[in-house]
Design an enzyme around this catalytic site. Structure first.
Site, PDB file in Angstrom:
ATOM      1  N   ILE A  31      13.691  56.388 -50.474  1.00  0.00           N
ATOM      2  CA  ILE A  31      14.539  55.658 -48.702  1.00  0.00           C
ATOM      3  C   ILE A  31      14.451  54.362 -48.487  1.00  0.00           C
ATOM      4  O   ILE A  31      15.219  54.061 -47.468  1.00  0.00           O
ATOM      5  CB  ILE A  31      12.801  56.591 -47.718  1.00  0.00           C
ATOM      6  CG1 ILE A  31      13.152  56.678 -46.394  1.00  0.00           C
ATOM      7  CG2 ILE A  31      11.452  56.026 -48.300  1.00  0.00           C
ATOM      8  CD1 ILE A  31      12.628  56.909 -45.452  1.00  0.00           C
ATOM      9  N   SER A  90      27.076  61.938 -58.067  1.00  0.00           N
ATOM     10  CA  SER A  90      27.522  61.085 -58.832  1.00  0.00           C
ATOM     11  C   SER A  90      28.992  61.318 -59.014  1.00  0.00           C
ATOM     12  O   SER A  90      29.095  62.880 -60.320  1.00  0.00           O
ATOM     13  CB  SER A  90      27.224  59.749 -59.618  1.00  0.00           C
ATOM     14  OG  SER A  90      27.456  59.326 -60.020  1.00  0.00           O
ATOM     15  N   GLU A 149      30.121  60.267 -62.027  1.00  0.00           N
ATOM     16  CA  GLU A 149      29.816  59.879 -63.514  1.00  0.00           C
ATOM     17  C   GLU A 149      29.760  60.877 -63.528  1.00  0.00           C
ATOM     18  O   GLU A 149      29.769  60.909 -65.113  1.00  0.00           O
ATOM     19  CB  GLU A 149      28.954  59.091 -63.137  1.00  0.00           C
ATOM     20  CG  GLU A 149      28.596  57.539 -63.069  1.00  0.00           C
ATOM     21  CD  GLU A 149      29.846  56.612 -63.494  1.00  0.00           C
ATOM     22  OE1 GLU A 149      29.790  56.875 -64.876  1.00  0.00           O
ATOM     23  OE2 GLU A 149      30.869  55.813 -63.102  1.00  0.00           O
ATOM     24  N   TYR A 154      23.400  57.480 -67.960  1.00  0.00           N
ATOM     25  CA  TYR A 154      23.741  58.261 -66.125  1.00  0.00           C
ATOM     26  C   TYR A 154      24.029  59.392 -65.405  1.00  0.00           C
ATOM     27  O   TYR A 154      24.019  60.712 -65.288  1.00  0.00           O
ATOM     28  CB  TYR A 154      24.264  56.761 -65.246  1.00  0.00           C
ATOM     29  CG  TYR A 154      24.405  57.215 -63.952  1.00  0.00           C
ATOM     30  CD1 TYR A 154      22.872  57.541 -62.901  1.00  0.00           C
ATOM     31  CD2 TYR A 154      25.305  57.657 -62.985  1.00  0.00           C
ATOM     32  CE1 TYR A 154      22.931  57.291 -62.104  1.00  0.00           C
ATOM     33  CE2 TYR A 154      25.504  57.553 -61.804  1.00  0.00           C
ATOM     34  CZ  TYR A 154      23.679  57.080 -61.339  1.00  0.00           C
ATOM     35  OH  TYR A 154      23.902  57.841 -59.843  1.00  0.00           O
ATOM     36  N   LYS A 212      23.399  63.077 -64.317  1.00  0.00           N
ATOM     37  CA  LYS A 212      23.233  63.245 -63.358  1.00  0.00           C
ATOM     38  C   LYS A 212      24.287  64.943 -63.611  1.00  0.00           C
ATOM     39  O   LYS A 212      23.752  65.735 -62.661  1.00  0.00           O
ATOM     40  CB  LYS A 212      24.318  61.996 -62.726  1.00  0.00           C
ATOM     41  CG  LYS A 212      23.396  61.332 -61.493  1.00  0.00           C
ATOM     42  CD  LYS A 212      22.771  61.905 -60.214  1.00  0.00           C
ATOM     43  CE  LYS A 212      22.010  60.912 -59.596  1.00  0.00           C
ATOM     44  NZ  LYS A 212      21.164  61.453 -58.589  1.00  0.00           N
ATOM     45  N   GLU A 249      22.239  43.770 -55.471  1.00  0.00           N
ATOM     46  CA  GLU A 249      22.980  42.700 -55.511  1.00  0.00           C
ATOM     47  C   GLU A 249      23.914  42.806 -57.277  1.00  0.00           C
ATOM     48  O   GLU A 249      23.932  41.925 -57.407  1.00  0.00           O
ATOM     49  CB  GLU A 249      21.800  40.952 -55.649  1.00  0.00           C
ATOM     50  CG  GLU A 249      22.014  40.607 -53.666  1.00  0.00           C
ATOM     51  CD  GLU A 249      20.638  39.904 -53.730  1.00  0.00           C
ATOM     52  OE1 GLU A 249      20.614  38.943 -54.531  1.00  0.00           O
ATOM     53  OE2 GLU A 249      20.529  39.306 -52.920  1.00  0.00           O
ATOM     54  N   GLY A 263      32.656  41.587 -65.100  1.00  0.00           N
ATOM     55  CA  GLY A 263      34.065  41.633 -66.114  1.00  0.00           C
ATOM     56  C   GLY A 263      35.535  42.188 -66.574  1.00  0.00           C
ATOM     57  O   GLY A 263      36.473  41.839 -65.450  1.00  0.00           O
TER      58      GLY A 263
END
Length: 330
Positions: free
Chosen positions: A9, A130, A132, A154, A158, A191, A216
């Site tokens: 949340i 996702s 991904e 990841y 997922k 960030e 990158g």
């Protein structure tokens, strides 16, 4: 008053979802990890409002590995809707911490599914999946029937969670859904994500507080939308008569280079004067051709991503200009 319970949340999506649900008259409960600070900047407006916090918004301490506490919270709250947004969500970082990524994102989701399955009246449930899961896709664009082919820890985590949600829906007849989200950004993005890193840099360079921006591969392309719109789609998913999985995307891809250019244009600067390539930000494997086909969500949910990339970049940079100025003036 309907009740909703949200994991994650205090994150970007969780905070926008909280605002949306409170605006629709919900009683909102959130699961948060205990930390050394009570500072919750994305929820500050609601958390500091004594007409909302403790009356229509409630926070409960637990961790995704803490089955007993989560079960207790679910039993106490007895939510009508459950939004599962929490987990280790940084793709690049998952290569460094694959075990904890799978523990939180994959097994953490399975624990929640088991808890909800045992409830006398299981809530309607949406899992924030996702893009991904497609990793190196077998087709472009990807839709709800595209085979999963993840190429990061990841993505694997997922994919496991997404498939388990589908299994619980089909095997146990539960109203469980997957929101297969493509990249969605906002001024509330952390960030360490590239869009926010860029928007902050544009603001700081304009104000004379930064000279260079290290990134990158800027030729990588993403299907980028606005987070506040994506959480509305999640809510719409749980208002349908039947559960399903939905691709949430814009249907367009843009390069990091394009976002970089738009962000610096907002403050009247040429990005090429400040950008520096840093090989440290290269990933062991970077997905290509991840483009979502949102036509099913467009048709079934009446939902469409509306904010353009130029509008999103401007929104983020202008927000960061104000926040950086405020910090500099303290």
């Amino acid at each position: 008053m309907p009740k909703a319970l949200i994991t994650g949340i205090t994150g970007q999506d969780g905070s926008y979802l909280t605002e949306l649900l409170l605006g629709k008259g919900y009683e909102v409960h959130g699961i948060v990890r205990r930390s050394s600070t009570l500072d919750r900047p994305r929820l500050a407006q609601q958390y500091l409002d004594n007409t909302i916090y403790g009356k229509r918004l409630f926070l409960h301490y637990a961790d995704l590995s803490d089955v007993t506490s989560i079960r207790r919270i679910v039993h106490r709250v007895s939510p009508d809707e459950f939004y599962h947004l929490a987990g280790q969500s940084h793709v690049g970082l998952s290569f460094d911490i694959p075990e904890s990524t799978c523990e939180l994102t994959a097994i953490g989701t399975l624990r929640i599914l088991e808890i909800l399955r045992d409830q006398p009246t299981p809530p309607r449930f949406v899992h924030a999946s996702s893009r991904e899961i497609f990793g190196t896709p077998t087709e472009v664009p990807q839709n709800e029937r595209t085979p999963m082919n993840p190429n990061s820890p990841y993505g694997v985590a997922k994919a496991f969670a997404t498939q388990m949600v589908k299994i619980y829906r089909e095997a146990h007849g539960l109203f469980f859904c997957n929101a297969i989200c493509y990249n969605h950004e906002s001024p509330r993005r952390a960030e360490n994500f590239v869009t926010r890193k860029i928007s902050l840099a544009a603001a700081r360079v304009k104000l004379g507080l930064q000279r260079e921006l290290f990134l990158g591969n800027i030729n990588a392309c993403r299907d980028w939308g606005y987070a506040a719109e994506y959480v509305e789609a999640m809510w719409r998913m749980l208002q349908k008569d039947h559960p399903s999985d939905y691709i949430l995307a814009t249907g367009e891809t843009h390069s990091v280079r394009e976002f970089l250019s738009l962000a610096f244009e907002t403050v009247g600067l040429n990005w090429e004067d400040y950008y520096r390539l840093d090989p440290r930000f290269a990933r062991p494997a970077d997905p290509e051709n991840l483009l979502g086909d949102p036509s099913y969500a467009n048709r079934e949910l009446g939902w469409k991503s509306k904010t353009t990339l130029a509008e999103l970049a401007k929104l983020m940079v202008e927000h960061d200009m104000e926040s950086v100025k405020a910090i500099a003036q303290r």
